[in-house]
Design a protein around this motif. Structure first.
Motif, PDB file in Angstrom:
ATOM      1  N   GLY A   1       0.813  -1.220   0.000  1.00 33.36           N
ATOM      2  CA  GLY A   1       0.000   0.000   0.000  1.00 33.36           C
ATOM      3  C   GLY A   1       0.847   1.270   0.000  1.00 33.36           C
ATOM      4  N   THR A   2       0.224   2.360  -0.456  1.00 34.96           N
ATOM      5  CA  THR A   2       0.872   3.667  -0.337  1.00 34.96           C
ATOM      6  C   THR A   2       0.739   4.108   1.124  1.00 34.96           C
ATOM      7  OG1 THR A   2      -1.195   4.828  -0.727  1.00 34.96           O
ATOM      8  CG2 THR A   2       0.169   4.321  -2.679  1.00 34.96           C
ATOM      9  N   GLU A   3       1.476   5.151   1.472  1.00 32.25           N
ATOM     10  CA  GLU A   3       1.399   5.654   2.845  1.00 32.25           C
ATOM     11  C   GLU A   3      -0.043   6.052   3.186  1.00 32.25           C
ATOM     12  OE1 GLU A   3       3.788   5.259   4.911  1.00 32.25           O
ATOM     13  OE2 GLU A   3       2.580   6.178   6.489  1.00 32.25           O
ATOM     14  N   GLU A   4      -0.712   6.698   2.223  1.00 27.33           N
ATOM     15  CA  GLU A   4      -2.103   7.127   2.482  1.00 27.33           C
ATOM     16  C   GLU A   4      -3.033   5.930   2.694  1.00 27.33           C
ATOM     17  OE1 GLU A   4      -2.386   9.333  -1.020  1.00 27.33           O
ATOM     18  OE2 GLU A   4      -1.316  11.014  -0.097  1.00 27.33           O
ATOM     19  N   GLN A   5      -2.857   4.908   1.859  1.00 31.40           N
ATOM     20  CA  GLN A   5      -3.712   3.719   2.011  1.00 31.40           C
ATOM     21  C   GLN A   5      -3.472   3.070   3.367  1.00 31.40           C
ATOM     22  OE1 GLN A   5      -2.405   1.619  -1.513  1.00 31.40           O
ATOM     23  NE2 GLN A   5      -4.160   2.291  -2.725  1.00 31.40           N
ATOM     24  N   LYS A   6      -2.208   3.000   3.773  1.00 31.88           N
ATOM     25  CA  LYS A   6      -1.910   2.357   5.077  1.00 31.88           C
ATOM     26  C   LYS A   6      -2.533   3.149   6.215  1.00 31.88           C
ATOM     27  CE  LYS A   6       2.544   0.680   3.519  1.00 31.88           C
ATOM     28  NZ  LYS A   6       3.941   0.507   3.786  1.00 31.88           N
ATOM     29  N   GLN A   7      -2.374   4.494   6.146  1.00 33.30           N
ATOM     30  CA  GLN A   7      -2.942   5.334   7.217  1.00 33.30           C
ATOM     31  C   GLN A   7      -4.463   5.197   7.248  1.00 33.30           C
ATOM     32  OE1 GLN A   7      -1.257   6.971   9.366  1.00 33.30           O
ATOM     33  NE2 GLN A   7       0.782   7.342   8.506  1.00 33.30           N
TER      34      GLN A   7
ATOM     35  N   VAL B   1     -14.677   1.181  -8.060  1.00 36.68           N
ATOM     36  CA  VAL B   1     -13.673   1.381  -7.009  1.00 36.68           C
ATOM     37  C   VAL B   1     -12.862   2.624  -7.390  1.00 36.68           C
ATOM     38  CG1 VAL B   1     -11.667   0.332  -5.880  1.00 36.68           C
ATOM     39  CG2 VAL B   1     -13.522  -1.126  -6.733  1.00 36.68           C
ATOM     40  N   PRO B   2     -12.635   3.554  -6.454  1.00 37.71           N
ATOM     41  CA  PRO B   2     -11.846   4.740  -6.812  1.00 37.71           C
ATOM     42  C   PRO B   2     -10.466   4.353  -7.352  1.00 37.71           C
ATOM     43  CG  PRO B   2     -12.807   4.963  -4.615  1.00 37.71           C
ATOM     44  CD  PRO B   2     -13.099   3.570  -5.073  1.00 37.71           C
ATOM     45  N   GLU B   3      -9.997   5.083  -8.353  1.00 35.85           N
ATOM     46  CA  GLU B   3      -8.715   4.761  -8.984  1.00 35.85           C
ATOM     47  C   GLU B   3      -7.594   4.714  -7.941  1.00 35.85           C
ATOM     48  OE1 GLU B   3      -7.659   7.398 -12.176  1.00 35.85           O
ATOM     49  OE2 GLU B   3      -5.854   6.264 -12.657  1.00 35.85           O
ATOM     50  N   ALA B   4      -7.694   5.607  -6.941  1.00 36.92           N
ATOM     51  CA  ALA B   4      -6.636   5.709  -5.937  1.00 36.92           C
ATOM     52  C   ALA B   4      -6.548   4.467  -5.049  1.00 36.92           C
ATOM     53  CB  ALA B   4      -6.880   6.936  -5.064  1.00 36.92           C
TER      54      ALA B   4
END
Ligand SMILES: Cc1cc2nc3c(=O)[nH]c(=O)nc-3n(C[C@H](O)[C@H](O)[C@H](O)COP(=O)(O)OP(=O)(O)OC[C@H]3O[C@@H](n4cnc5c(N)ncnc54)[C@H](O)[C@@H]3O)c2cc1C
Length: 350
Positions: free
Chosen positions: A102-108, A185-188
């Motif tokens: 995951g990206t940092e944002e996804q993990k948070q 599902v959002p692209e992000a």
């Protein structure tokens, strides 16, 4: 080479052993009989921090190693393999891909709820027409106007909660099919690199296999515990059956094979922990061997446990009948025994 557990690892094992004995074992028979998911047990496991064991503290994890997780899964599965697989799938298949890719944002955004057990996530690889042949999966995601549009179906997915299956065992675990029709599902939310999903799936399964091996060791140990106790109290021909050499040999084999399987799990889990990120052939081999050996050990142990219990072993009044029903799937989930043998043969250069 040091085979002793560290203080932290021993503490996790003891905590889970006590929790399993006091909370999971007393509930196991009813959960099995009623096909009930142990919501309250899962909540308590979350409070104990079991869902966050091998993950970084910055996301709410415990910062422990992968062996600690395996020790926890072994102890919980010794009481109830259905609860054990709930923990295993939530951690190794649900949270681990986000932690690893995951990206940092996804993990948070997602990890705190997963690592505290408030949410359980699932891993949907298997499809109605593709299990072992994972490359033949048909579900597709298309990028349209900034959203992934998913179409397809998944089969036998643990912890995903929709329509239910009737199963031979693991009655306290949740197994469902899933279907996606223009699911947006959002692209992000794409996890990892575009086109890298298959490689990520295989990486995820590596840890999962070692954890299934730990689960298998837990059930094999439960079979030994129950059989030892029964053999000492059951009398035939004027003496406890434990005095019969044929029973002693069964128990000796169960003890030896369980310990061998446990040792393989410890080695594989330690190698996996040190090799996280890049998976070497050595780790692949250890994961396949430990899963194969431990799952087949658990099946032999359950078979012998029922045999030692005689007719009572065939009745649901004793837990060995449940162990016998529960162990079969160990040879199927997260790669069948045939698939593990194929992997080992391939790694041998065949
Ligand atoms: C209770 C339960 C929970 C599960 N949870 C999940 C989950 O959370 N997520 C998920 O993605 N999946 C899950 N699965 C699915 C599981 O991983 C698959 O069932 C397994 O991988 C086997 O796939 P299959 O059932 O399609 O069998 P198949 O692949 O159709 O295999 C049938 C038989 O053929 C053998 N076979 C197939 N190909 C070969 C070959 N090339 N050489 C030799 N033998 C071969 C297999 O070993 C097996 O004996 C779960 C399954 C169960 C029963």
């Amino acid at each position: 080479m040091d085979f002793a557990l560290s203080q932290e690892q021993a503490a996790v094992r003891d905590l889970c052993r006590d929790f399993a004995r006091e909370v999971v074992t007393p509930a196991a028979e009813e959960l099995d009989r009623e096909h009930k998911f142990g919501y309250d047990i899962v909540r308590q496991m979350g409070e104990l921090g079991l869902f966050g064991l091998p993950f970084s503290e910055q996301y709410g994890g415990a910062g422990a190693d992968f062996l600690s997780l395996c020790l926890a899964i072994e102890e919980i599965s010794r009481a109830d393999a259905g609860v054990g697989i709930t923990l295993e799938a939530a951690v190794c298949l649900g949270a681990a891909p986000i932690h690893d890719f995951g990206t940092e944002e996804q993990k948070q955004a997602w990890l705190p709820d997963l690592l505290s057990g408030k949410k359980l996530w699932a891993f949907g690889l298997t499809e109605p027409h593709a299990g072992s042949d994972a490359g033949a999966t048909k579900t597709r995601a298309e990028l349209r106007d900034g959203e992934w549009v998913v179409n397809g179906a998944k089969q036998f997915i643990t912890n995903c909660g929709t329509d239910s299956y009737r199963k031979l065992g693991w009655h306290s675990s949740d197994t469902h099919p899933l279907s996606f029709e223009d699911c947006r599902v959002p692209e992000a939310n794409l996890l990892g690199t575009r086109g890298g999903g298959y490689r990520q799936f295989l990486h995820t399964l590596m840890g999962g296999r070692i954890a299934i091996a730990a689960l298998s060791v837990g059930v094999a140990q439960a079979c030994l515990d129950a059989s030892l106790a029964y053999a000492k109290e059951r009398h035939a021909f004027g003496a406890p059956i434990s005095k019969q050499q044929s029973i002693q040999f069964k128990l000796a084999d169960m003890a030896m094979e369980t310990e061998l399987a446990r040792t393989m799990v410890h080695k594989a889990a330690t190698a996996y922990h040190h090799g996280t990120g890049e998976t070497s052939d050595e780790v692949r081999m250890l994961a396949a061997m430990s899963k194969l050996y431990a799952s087949e050990t658990s099946k032999r142990a359950a078979d012998q446990a029922v045999q030692i219990h005689g007719g009572y072993g065939f009745m649901e009044d004793y837990p060995v009948a449940r162990y016998w029903r529960d162990v079969k799937v160990n040879e199927i989930g997260e790669g069948t025994s045939e698939v593990q043998r194929m992997l080992i043969a391939r790694l041998l250069g065949l």
